[in-house]
Design a protein around this motif. Structure first.
Motif, PDB file in Angstrom:
ATOM      1  N   UNK C  89       0.814  -1.214   0.000  1.00  0.00           N
ATOM      2  CA  UNK C  89       0.000   0.000   0.000  1.00  0.00           C
ATOM      3  C   UNK C  89       0.849   1.267   0.000  1.00  0.00           C
ATOM      4  N   UNK C  90       2.050   1.198   0.549  1.00  0.00           N
ATOM      5  CA  UNK C  90       2.804   2.439   0.719  1.00  0.00           C
ATOM      6  C   UNK C  90       4.190   2.407   0.071  1.00  0.00           C
ATOM      7  N   UNK C  93       4.652   2.225  -3.558  1.00  0.00           N
ATOM      8  CA  UNK C  93       4.163   3.408  -4.260  1.00  0.00           C
ATOM      9  C   UNK C  93       5.105   4.588  -4.159  1.00  0.00           C
ATOM     10  N   UNK C  94       5.917   4.637  -3.105  1.00  0.00           N
ATOM     11  CA  UNK C  94       6.902   5.719  -3.060  1.00  0.00           C
ATOM     12  C   UNK C  94       8.227   5.241  -3.628  1.00  0.00           C
ATOM     13  N   UNK C  98      14.415   6.617  -0.084  1.00  0.00           N
ATOM     14  CA  UNK C  98      14.837   6.495   1.321  1.00  0.00           C
ATOM     15  C   UNK C  98      14.107   7.443   2.274  1.00  0.00           C
ATOM     16  N   UNK C  99      13.979   8.722   1.892  1.00  0.00           N
ATOM     17  CA  UNK C  99      13.382   9.651   2.850  1.00  0.00           C
ATOM     18  C   UNK C  99      11.873   9.496   2.943  1.00  0.00           C
ATOM     19  N   UNK C 100      11.217   9.281   1.811  1.00  0.00           N
ATOM     20  CA  UNK C 100       9.773   9.024   1.863  1.00  0.00           C
ATOM     21  C   UNK C 100       9.494   7.796   2.713  1.00  0.00           C
ATOM     22  N   UNK C 102      11.199   6.683   5.207  1.00  0.00           N
ATOM     23  CA  UNK C 102      11.336   7.001   6.628  1.00  0.00           C
ATOM     24  C   UNK C 102      10.068   7.681   7.135  1.00  0.00           C
ATOM     25  N   UNK C 103       9.592   8.662   6.387  1.00  0.00           N
ATOM     26  CA  UNK C 103       8.374   9.355   6.814  1.00  0.00           C
ATOM     27  C   UNK C 103       7.210   8.365   6.867  1.00  0.00           C
ATOM     28  N   UNK C 104       7.104   7.536   5.848  1.00  0.00           N
ATOM     29  CA  UNK C 104       5.996   6.581   5.804  1.00  0.00           C
ATOM     30  C   UNK C 104       6.073   5.589   6.961  1.00  0.00           C
ATOM     31  N   UNK C 107       4.912   7.064  10.104  1.00  0.00           N
ATOM     32  CA  UNK C 107       3.451   7.006  10.121  1.00  0.00           C
ATOM     33  C   UNK C 107       2.956   5.633  10.516  1.00  0.00           C
ATOM     34  N   UNK C 108       3.570   4.623   9.937  1.00  0.00           N
ATOM     35  CA  UNK C 108       3.203   3.237  10.244  1.00  0.00           C
ATOM     36  C   UNK C 108       3.422   2.944  11.728  1.00  0.00           C
TER      37      UNK C 108
ATOM     38  N   UNK D 292      -0.054   9.436  12.446  1.00  0.00           N
ATOM     39  CA  UNK D 292       0.428   8.407  11.526  1.00  0.00           C
ATOM     40  C   UNK D 292      -0.280   8.477  10.194  1.00  0.00           C
ATOM     41  N   UNK D 295       0.798  11.389   8.046  1.00  0.00           N
ATOM     42  CA  UNK D 295       2.121  11.153   7.453  1.00  0.00           C
ATOM     43  C   UNK D 295       1.999  10.256   6.217  1.00  0.00           C
ATOM     44  N   UNK D 296       1.204   9.192   6.337  1.00  0.00           N
ATOM     45  CA  UNK D 296       1.060   8.290   5.200  1.00  0.00           C
ATOM     46  C   UNK D 296       0.385   8.989   4.024  1.00  0.00           C
ATOM     47  N   UNK D 299       2.843  11.278   2.311  1.00  0.00           N
ATOM     48  CA  UNK D 299       3.858  10.588   1.526  1.00  0.00           C
ATOM     49  C   UNK D 299       3.253  10.047   0.234  1.00  0.00           C
ATOM     50  N   UNK D 300       2.029   9.527   0.328  1.00  0.00           N
ATOM     51  CA  UNK D 300       1.436   8.866  -0.829  1.00  0.00           C
ATOM     52  C   UNK D 300       0.846   9.845  -1.833  1.00  0.00           C
TER      53      UNK D 300
END
Lengths: 245, 445, 293, 319
Positions: C89-90, C93-94, C98-100, C102-104, C107-108, D292, D295-296, D299-300
């Motif tokens: 899901x994430x 898609x990014x 590397x940086x996306x 980390x942010x994702x 969030x997780x 969270x 953030x997701x 990013x998406x």
């Protein structure tokens, strides 16, 4: 003759491979010097060592009598050694204007205040001048990524010009350019000659023969031959090694 | 402290307004809204202002629903709700129903201050109450003081009595760490030994224990053989135990946070049967079943408790009543879920604090969140000398020191016996007193 | 306690600590090594494993070894499923930027952590070990189960090492690690390798959680410290070097055992953290890392 | 001055003026909330200089916030220093800290930089806890008993007063915002953006990119420290929780939400997230899930944040 740029026995090694092997060349001020040779001859590595992108393992690089071998890339650029990339390396998200302004403002930033604000009119004039000299006639406010490939190469060239170079290194400048653009480029290089030393890496033999004052032929990291275009064109060894003779 | 032994509701003893207020409260409770008029004379409040003011007393409840304090927060919330429900059954506060407005502070000081802000200005509550963790108390107290809203904390930290906070902050429902240590140190040295090694967390809560116990031990002619501070991020403890000198007679421990079980278990594994006497604060085991795997090592050791977790160990009708109302079974676990163990030794503070608020409101004649009413409330509370034991104060009688804004009460020493906590000693309130270092009543309002 | 036993305990604790550390960091090292991404949610996968073990202990009850066995089976599968979903899901898609990433994965981290708070509650739950032996070493006692954890850690490390060396998946992974584009050109299903590695890393974290929880306890905030420690191990060991990570875990674990016993432990932790940061500054590829050509 | 330049300064002036004039319209609760948002938005503005304009992602910025907070708070607590000197000390402490940290950490970049910042941040947090005797560690300390007024040019303003909080916060925020605007629109700012886009190329244009990054980090840390110092003085509390890793993640979230690399993005992101969390808290205990989820989503679907997306689609002139 006292050369502007002297490369003295420079070697560059990558692991076990010697990419540039004790190369010495001397380029007088205002000369257009072409560097040619087959793929993998070490041309890009050599100019990389000159501008500081690549660290030379031995040898000296002297600009205007001063040894710059130990200087980092940005300091060499500030002294006038300007490199334009073989693979276009512009700032794609910035506008065309900002791309050139980045180069043009370099000489204007003096002291703390100069870093926070430069004279806008002077900067604009320099940007317009560089764009015009490079022959890039596009909307300067559009992002650089929107330019066609040939125009991106011209932008790269404009950035190099805006830095007011003493030694301008052009790495495969005509690759991907249209006929008309190549003609303009030839004129431009000849205009520069006399005031700026040009190091030209070029595959287009026609261009090389038309614009170069002097040619250095590299092969497997060594200088194979050096001379006027006419002499090189008739050098049998060069023909065998490079011109496919 | 008054001598009366109230059955249903106890009262504090000092204020002259007491009789009037009680009568008023009862009347309202019986007659409902119509009896609001009966309160108009209380505390000399002008009649005009009270018109239609049968609005509920709204008490903002700052609670640790998330973050490191969440285990306590859940039980604090249950206790507070049970107390509010009971108060409403009794007819509310000064005849007005009580409404708790709960808000999570995430056990975070920044959010704590924001919660005080929200409760005071958006929810327009009469008081804010309930916080436990000391950094949240300290982070929130300045804003409460600026907003001039009475702020009742249930924190057991020494910060209230230290004088570091402000005149709006009270701790009338739970004793502070310093008094707890002062009270039990004497028993510990008299019964277990005088050479004491301490293990405590390497942050402020642990430093309170280190400093006050060291002082108490030295004052009692004992010696501290080791002070072992455990880093807050530690997950394994065995390596620290060798620091305990062999001639140690008593090992004193206090831990908080999720690592405590591991700590206690590893302590047991390390020492086996060749251990010194062990004395700990029950804070280490609040919310934790005594039957948890590994805790059998605690058998035969001693724990401080403010309120005995095990039913029957402090057997009073009030305690039984309280236990039933907050839904706690005989072993200290929730009646509904035997795995859900309460924070029994601390959470009574929420219950008692609400009753302290009730008494202060009723005796001061507080009606609305106006400067005059708040002043009356604060000065009334500062005039209290204590609270009698009763349904409203089931943990036991309290002495209240108005200068310190802090109450003092009895403490319990319990011995672990086959997974049960059995009380072996109850301290007197006087055992826990120390030289006061502050006087809030001299501060401006 | 005299010096001899004192040192013995330090060594024992250090070795066990090192094994736990290596076990916890293994999944992170694998994911970083092959995919060149930092999974900040790694600690939460570890926590999920521990919480699932607590849930199994609650559902199955006695005997403890049965509940433990269930957890060892269920936790890696469940956590791998979560990881696969996250990958699908994430991360995919990014494009594993590397940086996306980390942010994702931050969030997780929050989503997993807070979901556990809602479903499991805020309590720290003790989980019984599958067996319990207190080894009496004369001067002091020691939990026999801890030694089993150390043994399991070594076994898993060997298994992963062998798996990388001897299986086709391992070959794919090594090829992807060395040059993603070349691997694609050679017909390695890179996308599938990525999904598998991410799931495998998560499953390893979950197994670590199940194994470790009887000597700690399950709590929804327990993920952060193992994450930081795993970072330390993976960095010092060299980004992308499994061998380096194992060596680093042992050096750090054993030295922590000694340093904590002999000096102020909090100060030791501060200095260790700074030291690790300096390693990265001086040698950005870590002590055993190989440089990218 | 070109039209786009005039438009940019006008926009920022308008935003600040709106914040100044909105005061009578704000109910008490939101009044102080906006003051808090302004202080926290300063923190994000500082963060944005590094992430948005220089392309360096940090997970240790709480260290600079806390340096400012303690740099201002400790002198007040121990020596009764006044508010303005304390603010100056806090800013100086964070500037010095950021510069020294940058000298070391900027030898790395990318993911390594991120981890180094996180490690230093964690070490700093532990240090605050460990030297409890001086810092008062996790419990923290209160300033309102030591310092009650903000003395400016002979006039004393009561710090407990909401209006003083709001206007002081707005003042500090205006300075930080305009400083960041000035920086990013300056020649140096253009160099920072160039580093973000392609550092190697920038170096070959004759710029010492290490020094430029050091400048960016120092400015970023100083602004974050100004936020920390202001927070301590206006909200009277100094504590180690402001140095925790969660507090380092927040400015990242705020900046990304509002739009990294847009001057007004941090304010927008901070404000939105502040209220989003408050309302989420009314709905669920696990309100951090919202953090969270945001953030997701960012990013998406919106990696450039709100203002970044707006700039891409509608208003390219936004700075």
């Amino acid at each position: 003759m006292s050369a502007l740029l002297e490369v003295d026995a420079v070697s560059v090694r990558f692991g076990g491979l010697t990419a540039v092997d004790a190369v010495s060349i001397a380029v007088p001020a205002g000369e257009v010097r072409a560097i040619i040779g087959p793929n993998g001859a070490g041309k890009t590595t050599l100019v990389g060592a000159i501008c500081g992108r690549v660290r030379a393992d031995s040898g000296r690089i002297v600009l205007g009598g001063a040894d710059i071998s130990r200087l980092p890339a940005h300091a060499r650029a500030r002294r006038g050694i300007v490199y334009t990339f073989q693979v276009t390396s512009i700032f794609p998200t910035l506008s065309v204007r900002d791309n050139v302004a980045l180069a043009a403002q370099r000489g204007l930033m003096r002291g703390v205040m100069g870093r926070l604000a430069v004279d806008r009119r002077v900067l604009d004039a320099r940007v317009r001048g560089a764009l015009a000299r490079a022959g890039l006639e596009v909307d300067p406010e559009q992002p650089a990524s929107a330019l066609a490939y040939g125009h991106q190469r011209l932008l790269e060239l404009a950035m190099g010009l805006a830095l007011a170079p003493r030694v301008l290194i052009l790495d495969e400048p005509t690759q991907g350019l249209a006929e008309g653009e190549i003609a303009h480029f030839r004129t431009l290089v000849r205009e520069l000659a006399g005031t700026v030393s040009v190091l030209l890496i070029e595959h287009n033999v026609e261009v090389v023969l038309a614009v170069a004052d002097h040619i250095t032929v590299l092969d497997q990291g060594r200088v194979l031959a050096e001379g006027t275009p006419r002499a090189i064109a008739h050098d049998p060894e060069v023909q065998r090694a490079y011109l496919g003779g | 402290m008054g001598a009366s032994r109230g059955g249903d509701e106890s009262t504090s003893s000092s204020s002259q307004a007491r009789r009037i207020s009680r009568r008023g409260a009862l009347k309202t409770g019986l007659a409902g809204a119509a009896a609001g008029a009966g309160l108009l004379t209380v505390g000399g409040i002008p009649a005009a202002r009270a018109a239609g003011s049968d609005r509920p007393i709204r008490i903002g409840f700052q609670v640790h629903r998330t973050g490191i304090g969440a285990v306590y927060g859940r039980w604090y919330e249950r206790t507070a709700n049970a107390a509010a429900a009971y108060i409403n059954e009794l007819g509310g506060i000064a005849g007005r129903p009580v409404e708790l407005v709960a808000e999570d502070d995430g056990t975070d000081p920044r959010r704590g201050a924001e919660v005080v802000e929200k409760l005071a200005t958006r929810e327009q509550v009469d008081f804010v109450y309930g916080t436990l963790f000391s950094h949240v108390v300290i982070g929130s107290a300045p804003r409460a003081g600026e907003l001039k809203i009475p702020y009742f904390v249930v924190s057991e930290g020494y910060h209230v009595a230290s004088g570091k906070l402000n005149r709006y902050v009270f701790q009338p429902g739970i004793t502070d760490v310093r008094s707890q240590i002062t009270a039990v140190a004497g028993w510990m040295m008299g019964n277990l030994g005088k050479k004491v090694a301490m293990i405590f967390p390497d942050y402020a809560f642990g430093y309170d224990h280190r400093d006050f116990l060291s002082a108490a031990v030295e004052a009692g002619g004992g010696t501290v053989t080791a002070r072992i501070a455990i880093p807050p991020t530690e997950t394994a403890y065995s390596k620290y135990f060798p620091r305990i000198p062999a001639d140690t007679e008593v090992l004193y421990h206090v831990m908080v946070g999720p690592g405590v079980l591991t700590f206690v278990r590893e302590m047991g594994e390390h020492f086996g049967s060749r251990r010194p006497a062990v004395f700990g604060f029950v804070d280490s085991l609040e919310g934790v079943p005594m039957t948890s795997p590994g805790l059998e090592f605690l058998d035969g050791t001693y724990l401080w408790e403010a309120m005995p977790r095990q039913a029957g160990q402090y057997d009073t009708p009030h305690e039984r009543f309280y236990r039933e109302r907050v839904g706690v079974g005989p072993d200290g676990a929730s009646i509904r879920d035997p795995k859900d163990v309460s924070t029994y030794s601390h959470m009574f503070g929420c219950w008692e604090t609400l009753f302290a608020i009730k008494e202060a409101v009723e005796q001061s004649g507080y009606r609305d969140p106006t400067p005059a009413d708040r002043k009356a409330l604060i000065e009334t509370l500062e005039g209290f000398h204590g609270f009698n034991e009763g349904r409203s104060h089931p943990q036991g009688p309290k002495v209240f020191d108005g200068r310190l804004h802090q109450c003092f009460g009895q403490q319990f020493v319990s011995k672990v016996n086959a997974g049960k906590l059995e009380v072996v000693h109850r301290t007197a309130i006087e055992d826990s007193r120390y030289e006061p270092a502050a006087d809030y009543t001299k501060m401006a309002l | 306690m005299s010096l001899g036993p004192h040192l013995l305990l330090a060594l024992l604790e250090g070795l066990v600590g090192a094994c736990v550390l290596a076990l916890t960091a293994l999944g992170l090292a694998l994911v970083f090594g092959v995919m060149r991404i930092v999974n900040v949610a790694h600690g939460e996968f570890f926590m999920l494993g521990a919480v699932i073990a607590a849930a199994c202990a609650g559902l199955v009850g006695d005997p403890p070894w049965l509940a433990f066995g269930c957890a060892l089976l269920v936790a890696p599968l469940a956590v791998a499923a979560v990881a696969t979903a996250a990958d699908w899901a994430v991360l995919r898609r990014v494009r594993y930027d590397p940086e996306s990433t980390i942010v994702a994965t931050i969030g997780l981290l929050y989503i997993v952590q807070q979901s556990v708070l809602v479903l499991h509650g805020p309590d720290a739950r003790a989980v019984p070990a599958p067996f319990y032996v207190r080894l009496d070493l004369g001067w002091f006692g020691y939990n026999g189960y801890k030694l089993m954890v150390a043994g399991a850690a070594v076994t898993l490390l060997l298994a992963v090492w062998l798996g990388l060396g001897r299986t086709r998946l391992g070959l794919y992974m090594r090829a992807t690690q060395q040059d993603r584009e070349m691997a694609t050109a050679l017909g390695v299903p890179v996308r599938r390798v990525y999904a598998t590695v991410f799931a495998l890393g998560a499953a390893l974290a979950a197994v670590a959680g199940v194994l470790v929880v009887p000597i700690q306890q399950a709590h929804y905030l327990m993920g952060l410290d193992p994450l930081l420690l795993s970072f330390i191990v993976v960095i010092v060991g060299g980004l992308g070097s499994l061998k380096g990570a194992v060596i680093a875990a042992f050096v750090i674990g054993v030295s922590d055992g000694f340093v904590s016993v002999l000096f102020s432990p909090t100060l030791a932790k501060i200095l260790a953290t700074l030291l690790v940061a300096m390693v990265l500054v001086v040698r950005p590829r870590g002590l055993f890392g190989t440089s990218e050509a | 001055m070109s039209t786009s330049s005039a438009r940019i300064w006008l926009l920022h002036a308008a935003v600040l003026l709106a914040l100044l004039l909105a005061q009578p319209l704000l109910p008490e609760y939101h009044y102080v909330n906006v003051a808090r948002i302004l202080v926290l938005a300063c923190y994000a503005v500082g963060y944005n200089v590094l992430l948005g304009y220089t392309g360096l992602m940090s997970l240790g910025h709480a260290m600079f916030f806390a340096l400012g907070m303690y740099g201002a708070g400790l002198p007040v607590y121990y020596h009764g220093v006044g508010a303005l000197p304390a603010l100056a000390l806090g800013v100086a402490a964070s500037a010095l800290g950021a510069a020294l940290f940058g000298l070391i950490a900027l030898r790395t970049r990318g993911v390594a930089f991120l981890i180094v910042t996180m490690m230093f941040g964690q070490a700093f947090h532990l240090t605050l806890l460990h030297f409890n005797v001086y810092t008062l560690g996790d419990q923290g300390f209160i300033l309102s008993e030591t310092i009650r007024t903000l003395d400016v040019a002979g006039a004393a303003f009561d710090l407990a007063d909401s209006r003083v909080k709001y206007n002081a916060a707005l003042g500090v925020f205006s300075v930080c915002l305009l400083a960041s605007l000035l920086l990013v629109r300056s020649p140096v700012g253009r160099v920072l953006v160039a580093i973000r886009e392609n550092e190697d190329r920038t170096r070959l244009l004759g710029y010492n990119t290490y020094l430029a990054r050091l400048l960016a980090l120092t400015v970023s840390g100083t602004i974050a420290g100004a936020a920390g110092a202001t927070y301590a003085l206006l909200f009277s509390y100094v504590g180690a929780s402001f140095a925790s890793i969660l507090h380092s993640i927040y400015p990242l979230l705020w900046t990304l939400l509002g739009g990294a690399g847009t001057t007004l993005g941090p304010l927008l992101g901070t404000g939105l997230m502040f209220y989003l969390e408050i309302y989420a808290r009314d709905l669920t205990t696990a309100y951090l899930v919202v953090v969270g989820a945001v953030l997701l989503v960012l990013v998406l679907w919106a990696p450039r944040g709100i203002l970044g997306t707006l700039r891409d689609r509608k208003a390219r002139w936004l700075p």
